[in-house]
Write a protein that holds these residues in place. Sequence first.
Motif, short mmCIF file in Angstrom:
data_model
loop_
_atom_site.label_atom_id
_atom_site.label_comp_id
_atom_site.label_asym_id
_atom_site.label_seq_id
_atom_site.Cartn_x
_atom_site.Cartn_y
_atom_site.Cartn_z
N SER A 141 -4.47 0.44 -4.24
CA SER A 141 -3.59 0.76 -3.12
C SER A 141 -2.26 1.37 -3.58
N ILE A 142 -2.06 1.42 -4.89
CA ILE A 142 -0.82 1.94 -5.47
C ILE A 142 -0.99 3.41 -5.83
N GLU A 143 0.05 4.20 -5.64
CA GLU A 143 0.05 5.59 -6.09
C GLU A 143 0.69 5.65 -7.47
N TRP A 144 -0.07 6.14 -8.44
CA TRP A 144 0.39 6.17 -9.82
C TRP A 144 0.92 7.57 -10.16
N ASN A 198 -0.29 -2.34 -18.52
CA ASN A 198 -0.44 -3.80 -18.47
C ASN A 198 0.65 -4.50 -17.65
N PRO A 199 1.95 -4.23 -17.88
CA PRO A 199 2.94 -4.94 -17.06
C PRO A 199 2.83 -4.60 -15.57
N TYR A 200 2.47 -3.37 -15.24
CA TYR A 200 2.31 -3.00 -13.84
C TYR A 200 1.13 -3.76 -13.22
N ARG A 201 0.02 -3.79 -13.94
CA ARG A 201 -1.15 -4.51 -13.43
C ARG A 201 -0.88 -6.01 -13.34
N SER A 202 -0.08 -6.51 -14.28
CA SER A 202 0.27 -7.93 -14.24
C SER A 202 1.15 -8.23 -13.04
N LEU A 203 2.07 -7.31 -12.73
CA LEU A 203 2.91 -7.47 -11.54
C LEU A 203 2.04 -7.49 -10.28
N LEU A 204 1.06 -6.60 -10.21
CA LEU A 204 0.17 -6.57 -9.05
C LEU A 204 -0.62 -7.86 -8.92
N ALA A 205 -1.00 -8.45 -10.05
CA ALA A 205 -1.69 -9.74 -10.01
C ALA A 205 -0.74 -10.81 -9.48
N ILE A 223 1.77 -10.49 -7.35
CA ILE A 223 2.00 -10.36 -5.91
C ILE A 223 0.70 -10.19 -5.13
N GLN A 224 -0.43 -10.17 -5.84
CA GLN A 224 -1.77 -10.10 -5.25
C GLN A 224 -1.94 -8.84 -4.38
N VAL A 225 -1.62 -7.71 -5.01
CA VAL A 225 -1.83 -6.40 -4.40
C VAL A 225 -2.85 -5.65 -5.24
N ASP A 226 -3.81 -5.03 -4.57
CA ASP A 226 -4.88 -4.32 -5.27
C ASP A 226 -4.36 -3.04 -5.92
N VAL A 254 0.83 -1.20 0.00
CA VAL A 254 0.00 0.00 0.00
C VAL A 254 0.88 1.26 0.00
N GLY A 255 0.59 2.17 -0.93
CA GLY A 255 1.30 3.43 -0.99
C GLY A 255 2.55 3.43 -1.85
N THR A 256 2.96 2.26 -2.39
CA THR A 256 4.11 2.22 -3.29
C THR A 256 3.82 3.08 -4.52
#
Length: 410
Positions: free
Chosen positions: A179-182, A164-171, A173-176, A149-151
């Motif tokens: 919760s990420i700051e873009w 896509n690669p960022y969202r795939s990375l989140l999938a 590591i199973q992080v929503d 959270v907050g990365t």
Amino acid sequence: MRQNFHRAVGHFSLCFYFLIVLMGCSKSAPKESGQWNWPEQMHIAAPGRSGLAKYVSWASVLEADTGMAVRVIPETNHGISMGLVKSGKMLLSSGSKSILSHIIEGLEDQATDENGGFQPRIVWIHDLANSGFFVRSDSEIQTIYDITVGTKFSVWNMRESTLNPYRSLLAWIQVDESSIEWINAGSFESAMRAVSEGRADVAFGFPASPLMNELAAAPHGLRLLDLNSDQDPAGAKRWQSISPLYSFGLIESGIDEARQHWGSVGYIFNITSENTDEELIYHLAQWLDEHFEDYEDNYGTNRYMSLHHLMEALKTTFVPVHPGLIRYLEDLGLWTDAHRIRQEENLRLLKRYEIAYSEAKLLAKDKNIEVNPLNDEWLSFWQSYKVVQKIPKLGQHPSLTERADPVYPE
């Protein structure tokens, strides 16, 4: 050979200069190769400065050996390059799996009236590309599992393909995502500098990019976060359920901070159109194979242009092989029943895209929807059409004998 190469590059560069100024270049008569006569000219569309240098590194040798005028034209827009290949104005250009999938599937800026449904064919291997997620060397994020959270993720724009690669990375590591700051940095360079300067935590980058050498040498340096699919196959599978184009392995080129670490890896092909003359591609493939040692050392990544790397790349690609190359591999005894079956599978899927894209364009025009990538109504219409038709996304196959699990658009 090195001396000959420099002489050839000088001649080649002179030809390139006159091509730009006069659209012409003096040349010697094409030489015979057995019963084969090379054409008088060959045109190649090269992406960017590095693409231009890489093509010249072997095209100059080809020109000197055959007597053809081999003209390499820089073109930074991959869509335009492939459009020139499709029209026959260019014989070759390079295409990564990401670029080719965008053009074939008609995604985002490639959803044009001209490019969608393009039928590319593999001529030879062009390069091996690597990418991955970088943090500053003093970052508290030691592995991908420390992202929480907050990365702060730094991106160069907010387009679907970029995210896509960022969202795939989140999938993985199973992080929503919420919760990420873009941080939308506006360009690739700015996105990487945001990490280097401490304004962001993580950015997706390319180890062989010239910018990475500069940032790695900066006081705080860079560090790559490993994407080790062997250690976490379930996480990698979650990634591939979103982005089926990616595969993972050890990085062998680029900055030292990335080498021998796990990232995404993927071959880039020399691409032509389905209509290119079979005999020409047969002899070009033969030349690239038999003269490999003549150009291998002329550019840093030419070592990936070997027959061995070609055969490795054919095991997993969704791109069909040109009949000329198939014939050459048959002559070498390397084209197997497994290759034939994979070729038929790949051809069927690309044909589905070609037919579906043509149908969707006709239906859109009947509804007075302009086929234009800047038209959101058209992009939505085409996306919905793929969903209804249940056309799977293009994706890398796990192996030559194992097909990729279908991932359908939503």
